[in-house]
Design a protein around this motif. Structure first.
Motif, PDB file in Angstrom:
ATOM      1  N   LYS A  26       7.966  -3.211  10.559  1.00 55.09           N
ATOM      2  CA  LYS A  26       7.885  -4.744  10.248  1.00 55.09           C
ATOM      3  C   LYS A  26       6.718  -5.002   9.217  1.00 55.09           C
ATOM      4  CE  LYS A  26      10.034  -6.590  14.199  1.00 55.09           C
ATOM      5  NZ  LYS A  26      10.079  -7.405  15.805  1.00 55.09           N
ATOM      6  N   THR A  27       5.498  -4.261   9.566  1.00 58.46           N
ATOM      7  CA  THR A  27       4.496  -4.604   8.557  1.00 58.46           C
ATOM      8  C   THR A  27       4.792  -3.965   7.381  1.00 58.46           C
ATOM      9  OG1 THR A  27       2.965  -4.253  10.664  1.00 58.46           O
ATOM     10  CG2 THR A  27       2.147  -3.801   8.422  1.00 58.46           C
ATOM     11  N   LEU A  28       5.425  -2.804   7.237  1.00 59.41           N
ATOM     12  CA  LEU A  28       5.795  -2.413   5.885  1.00 59.41           C
ATOM     13  C   LEU A  28       6.726  -3.281   5.147  1.00 59.41           C
ATOM     14  CD1 LEU A  28       5.940   1.324   6.730  1.00 59.41           C
ATOM     15  CD2 LEU A  28       4.241   0.307   5.238  1.00 59.41           C
ATOM     16  N   ILE A  29       7.874  -3.927   5.733  1.00 54.78           N
ATOM     17  CA  ILE A  29       8.666  -4.691   5.098  1.00 54.78           C
ATOM     18  C   ILE A  29       7.873  -5.921   4.743  1.00 54.78           C
ATOM     19  CG2 ILE A  29      10.443  -6.383   5.689  1.00 54.78           C
ATOM     20  CD1 ILE A  29      11.757  -4.312   7.528  1.00 54.78           C
ATOM     21  N   LEU A  30       7.023  -6.432   5.566  1.00 52.67           N
ATOM     22  CA  LEU A  30       6.096  -7.497   4.970  1.00 52.67           C
ATOM     23  C   LEU A  30       5.322  -7.278   3.812  1.00 52.67           C
ATOM     24  CD1 LEU A  30       5.103 -10.370   5.473  1.00 52.67           C
ATOM     25  CD2 LEU A  30       3.554  -9.710   7.206  1.00 52.67           C
ATOM     26  N   PHE A  31       4.702  -5.840   3.835  1.00 54.87           N
ATOM     27  CA  PHE A  31       3.878  -5.505   2.596  1.00 54.87           C
ATOM     28  C   PHE A  31       4.706  -5.249   1.524  1.00 54.87           C
ATOM     29  CE2 PHE A  31       2.126  -1.812   0.394  1.00 54.87           C
ATOM     30  CZ  PHE A  31       0.977  -2.338   0.087  1.00 54.87           C
ATOM     31  N   GLU A  32       5.950  -5.072   1.380  1.00 53.83           N
ATOM     32  CA  GLU A  32       6.628  -4.829   0.468  1.00 53.83           C
ATOM     33  C   GLU A  32       7.195  -6.204  -0.210  1.00 53.83           C
ATOM     34  OE1 GLU A  32       9.725  -1.319   0.440  1.00 53.83           O
ATOM     35  OE2 GLU A  32      10.207  -2.489   2.073  1.00 53.83           O
TER      36      GLU A  32
END
Length: 66
Positions: A26-32
């Protein structure tokens, strides 16, 4: 944005409990979508890692990137 994972990241990721793996995803999706989102706490590192940045997954886990 292109994210390339270091082999150490992949190895560590598989060792984490499933709940933490989902939080990291979820953090990586938000970061993208928004690298500067306030919940990521995107910040510059110092010392030997002065050319890198980090985002927070939770209080103990951070993802370091360039």
């Amino acid at each position: 944005m292109q994210i390339i994972f270091h082999k150490r990241f992949k190895k560590q990721f598989l060792k984490f409990p499933k709940r933490l793996q989902l939080k990291i995803e979820k953090t990586l999706i938000l970061f993208e979508k928004n690298p500067q989102h306030i919940s990521l706490k995107n910040h510059v590192l110092s010392g030997k890692m002065k050319d890198t940045r980090a985002i927070s997954v939770n209080g103990d886990i951070r993802i370091i990137f360039q």
